[in-house]
Design an enzyme around this catalytic site. Structure first.
Site, mmCIF file in Angstrom:
data_model
loop_
_atom_site.group_PDB
_atom_site.id
_atom_site.type_symbol
_atom_site.label_atom_id
_atom_site.label_comp_id
_atom_site.label_asym_id
_atom_site.label_seq_id
_atom_site.Cartn_x
_atom_site.Cartn_y
_atom_site.Cartn_z
ATOM 1 N N GLY A 205 4.545 2.198 -1.246
ATOM 2 C CA GLY A 205 3.443 2.298 0.511
ATOM 3 C C GLY A 205 3.670 3.489 1.574
ATOM 4 O O GLY A 205 4.564 3.748 1.165
ATOM 5 N N SER A 206 2.071 3.407 1.902
ATOM 6 C CA SER A 206 2.902 4.695 2.932
ATOM 7 C C SER A 206 3.143 3.515 4.798
ATOM 8 O O SER A 206 3.333 1.878 4.607
ATOM 9 C CB SER A 206 0.974 4.772 3.648
ATOM 10 O OG SER A 206 0.930 5.790 2.483
ATOM 11 N N HIS B 140 6.360 4.579 5.936
ATOM 12 C CA HIS B 140 7.679 4.760 6.264
ATOM 13 C C HIS B 140 7.771 5.527 6.106
ATOM 14 O O HIS B 140 9.791 6.093 6.168
ATOM 15 C CB HIS B 140 8.287 4.137 4.625
ATOM 16 C CG HIS B 140 8.030 2.815 4.015
ATOM 17 N ND1 HIS B 140 8.352 1.968 4.700
ATOM 18 C CD2 HIS B 140 7.236 2.219 3.006
ATOM 19 C CE1 HIS B 140 7.840 0.857 3.943
ATOM 20 N NE2 HIS B 140 7.818 0.955 3.001
ATOM 21 N N ASP C 25 5.837 -2.381 -6.386
ATOM 22 C CA ASP C 25 6.218 -1.386 -6.874
ATOM 23 C C ASP C 25 6.581 -0.960 -8.090
ATOM 24 O O ASP C 25 6.581 -0.104 -9.567
ATOM 25 C CB ASP C 25 7.468 -0.348 -6.084
ATOM 26 C CG ASP C 25 7.131 -0.164 -5.135
ATOM 27 O OD1 ASP C 25 5.925 0.927 -4.571
ATOM 28 O OD2 ASP C 25 7.185 -0.446 -4.073
ATOM 29 N N HIS D 105 8.831 -3.740 4.586
ATOM 30 C CA HIS D 105 7.459 -3.979 4.540
ATOM 31 C C HIS D 105 6.211 -4.406 5.977
ATOM 32 O O HIS D 105 5.492 -5.849 5.649
ATOM 33 C CB HIS D 105 7.101 -4.199 3.295
ATOM 34 C CG HIS D 105 7.259 -3.461 1.778
ATOM 35 N ND1 HIS D 105 8.426 -3.332 1.362
ATOM 36 C CD2 HIS D 105 6.780 -2.411 1.931
ATOM 37 C CE1 HIS D 105 8.344 -2.763 0.729
ATOM 38 N NE2 HIS D 105 7.383 -2.028 1.090
ATOM 39 N N THR E 237 3.996 -18.947 -7.033
ATOM 40 C CA THR E 237 3.192 -17.581 -7.087
ATOM 41 C C THR E 237 1.758 -18.494 -7.739
ATOM 42 O O THR E 237 1.407 -19.167 -8.553
ATOM 43 C CB THR E 237 3.732 -16.276 -7.652
ATOM 44 O OG1 THR E 237 3.259 -17.170 -9.605
ATOM 45 C CG2 THR E 237 5.173 -16.434 -8.108
ATOM 46 N N ASP F 75 1.671 -21.457 -1.250
ATOM 47 C CA ASP F 75 1.868 -19.529 -1.439
ATOM 48 C C ASP F 75 -0.370 -18.998 -1.686
ATOM 49 O O ASP F 75 -0.990 -20.238 -1.980
ATOM 50 C CB ASP F 75 1.864 -19.668 -2.907
ATOM 51 C CG ASP F 75 1.851 -18.080 -3.375
ATOM 52 O OD1 ASP F 75 2.819 -17.016 -2.357
ATOM 53 O OD2 ASP F 75 1.009 -17.444 -4.476
#
Length: 593
Positions: free
Chosen positions: A63-64, A66, A123, A231, A512, A573
């Site tokens: 992800g952007s 970082h 990822d 994140h 989940t 969740d």
């Protein structure tokens, strides 16, 4: 008293911010190029420096948000390319596959492409999907999934340790080995061995300020967050504010308890130390933390051979720091000292930093051209075609209406964007329906959500729809007659769940979306021979709602929630709730009949 961290950002617009960030990176660096049709940045001379010399190509990404990590790790003796996802969201498998096609070769003597990624579910899913597809196409490709977070040394999670700043050391070592023309298998084995000797822990004074979302959690000014990811998610514990000396002592205690070496070996343990600014700490503070880390480690008997200090992997403007310790020997030190040149690691400073021209900043590769799938032929539903589109449209509307609600649920363990991510996918599907472009095809839905949603949610929903698609395509390919519609839908849900479990490692009961899907699957099994669709719809709606609500009291064993202090998880969740929302929306269509 709550923190007063700045929540403003100087950007042009959220939707274009990731692309503009990448473009700015390549415009100021004449050694890089950005792919025209994907958020992929490559080393400009890769054809001569990597392909022509048959070196192993190294790809990373995520992800952007970082920065400088990602693009900043591309260069001589470092990465060959990076695939960028949306903010804090994994890149799509489609874009990762494009990068593999650009840098890889189907030649049997090809050096190959090695994917190096931090261990986060999105990822792992998307890089895994891309790797599987690339292998099917004939490319030599493999991956190393890295996790070294010491916050979880006593916490069991199917997701494994998170990857943090230590991945920078792995990339440096892998790059040095590739420059020595070491083979694919050798490099992979070497960095997997090094990975076992790396540990990291982080603390922060503030939450992360995420564009379009705001603060990822609320942290009072007199408290310190311990054991965070990168994140914006909260840590595993919260303590009262303390001095730099006391904070470093706490961090090193985490690493020491988790260290892959015996305490009796202390005087013989050589280490490299990496101090990583998470984005918002001043150099003044980082210097004091570095001083404390060095003096305390030396007092414990460690021999500190190398110290690396700076902003390597950030979380926007989070005022935090991570400390990484890596056990080294002369071989590893030689690789760490090998010449290289990238923004985050500049052992070699002779590389000219010439700006890029607009003409050379962007490039196009024929390798990224894709064969378009004919969804109408592959898996177009052979019955209830108009009803399928109506059901999808109804589900999308309900998901969009629940955007804020789902974001709020996600704020406990994620980055408060679950609702927004799903809403973006729903909007894209609705737009396709209203243009008359959507076929009654699960494969087409899989392509849309993978491309538009991205990240973990995009990959998981793509897997769900891909599994259902395989059931439909089997019916079409073998010209089977679907006599039992309920059994057919059971098979579709079951196959989708199997694929999700295979790549996410999550199981039913892990808190989940699988828990809600399992309730749907169970009702389809129990009522397999039913033709009273109205009664079945009512049972399904009640079951998925109950299953989603039951996650409130479940222990999270997968996904980001498994990394958070379980006492903070007081709501259902968001993934499970999202399933309940759209399943109930579809069920309502049958209740109205």
């Amino acid at each position: 008293m709550e923190t007063t961290t700045n929540t403003k950002h100087l950007i042009n617009g959220l939707e274009e911010s990731v692309r503009e960030n990448l473009l700015g990176s390549v415009l100021r660096n004449g050694n890089l190029q950005l792919l025209k049709d994907g958020n992929i940045v490559v080393k400009k001379d890769f054809k001569n420096s990597i392909l022509a010399k048959n070196k192993v190509a190294l790809i990373s990404g995520g992800g952007s948000g970082h920065e400088p990590f990602g693009v900043g790790a591309i260069g001589e003796g470092m990465l060959t390319a990076v695939v960028a996802g949306n903010i804090f969201a994994a890149p799509s498998a489609r874009n990762i596959l494009k990068a593999i096609r650009v840098l890889g070769s189907k030649d049997k003597d090809s050096a190959g492409v090695l994917l190096i990624l931090n261990n986060y579910t999105g990822d792992r899913l998307n890089f895994g999907l891309a790797q599987e597809r690339a292998l099917l196409e004939g490319y030599k490709v493999g991956s190393v999934i890295f996790g070294e977070d010491s916050a979880f040394h006593e916490i069991k999670s199917s997701a494994g340790r998170r990857g943090l700043a230590g991945v920078v050391l792995l990339i440096k070592i892998a790059g040095a080995l590739a420059d020595q023309f070491k083979g694919f298998d050798y490099i992979k084995a070497e960095i997997e061995k090094v990975a076992q000797n790396i540990r990291t822990i982080s603390v922060s004074l503030t939450a992360c300020n995420i564009p379009g979302v705001g603060l990822s959690f609320i942290l009072p000014n007199d408290e310190l967050e311990v054991g965070l990811g990168i994140h914006g998610e909260a840590g595993i514990e919260r303590i009262k504010m303390r001095s730099a000396m006391e904070a470093v002592e706490l961090m090193l205690n985490f690493i020491e308890r988790d260290a892959p070496w015996n305490r009796s070996e202390m005087n013989d343990v050589k280490i490299a130390l990496l101090i990583n600014n998470l984005g918002g700490l001043s150099t003044f503070e980082i210097n004091i933390i570095t001083k404390e880390a060095i003096s305390q480690l030396q007092a414990k008997g460690f021999c500190i051979e190398r110290v690396y200090c700076g902003a390597f992997i950030t979380s926007f403007n989070m005022c935090g720091v991570s400390i990484t310790v890596c056990r080294v020997d002369e071989h590893i030190l030689h690789l760490l000292d090998a010449p290289c040149a990238s923004e985050i690691w500049q052992n070699c400073i002779s590389l000219p930093k010439k700006p890029n021209s607009n003409e050379t900043a962007i490039f196009q590769s024929d390798s990224t051209l894709e064969i378009k799938s004919d969804c109408e032929i592959i898996d177009s539903l052979p019955f209830a075609r108009s009803e399928f589109l109506t059901a999808v449209e109804t589900a999308c509307v309900k998901i969009m209406e629940a955007e804020s609600y789902l974001n709020d649920l996600d704020s406990e363990a994620g980055d408060s964007d679950c609702g927004s991510t799903l809403s973006n996918g729903a909007k894209a599907i609705l737009n396709c329906i209203r243009k008359g472009a959507l076929q009654p095809s699960f494969l087409q839905l899989a392509h849309i959500v993978e491309e538009v949603m991205g990240g973990t949610s995009g990959a998981i929903y793509s897997l769900l729809f891909t599994g259902a698609s395989s059931v439909v395509s089997n019916v079409i390919a073998n010209r089977l007659e679907v006599k039992n519609k309920v059994h057919f839908w059971y098979q579709a849900v079951d196959k989708g769940m199997d694929l999700i479990s295979k790549y996410s490692l999550a199981q039913v009961g892990d808190r989940t979306m699988l828990d809600s899907l399992n309730a749907l699957r169970t009702q389809l099994v129990l009522n397999e021979n039913s033709t009273d669709y109205s009664t079945l719809a009512r049972k399904i709606a009640e079951a998925v709602d109950e299953a989603a609500n039951s996650t409130i009291n479940m222990k999270a064993r997968a996904g980001r929630a498994s990394y958070v202090n379980q006492e903070r998880l007081t709501k259902a969740d968001p993934g499970a709730k999202s399933i309940a929302i759209w399943v109930k929306a579809i069920a309502s269509l049958f209740l109205e009949q």
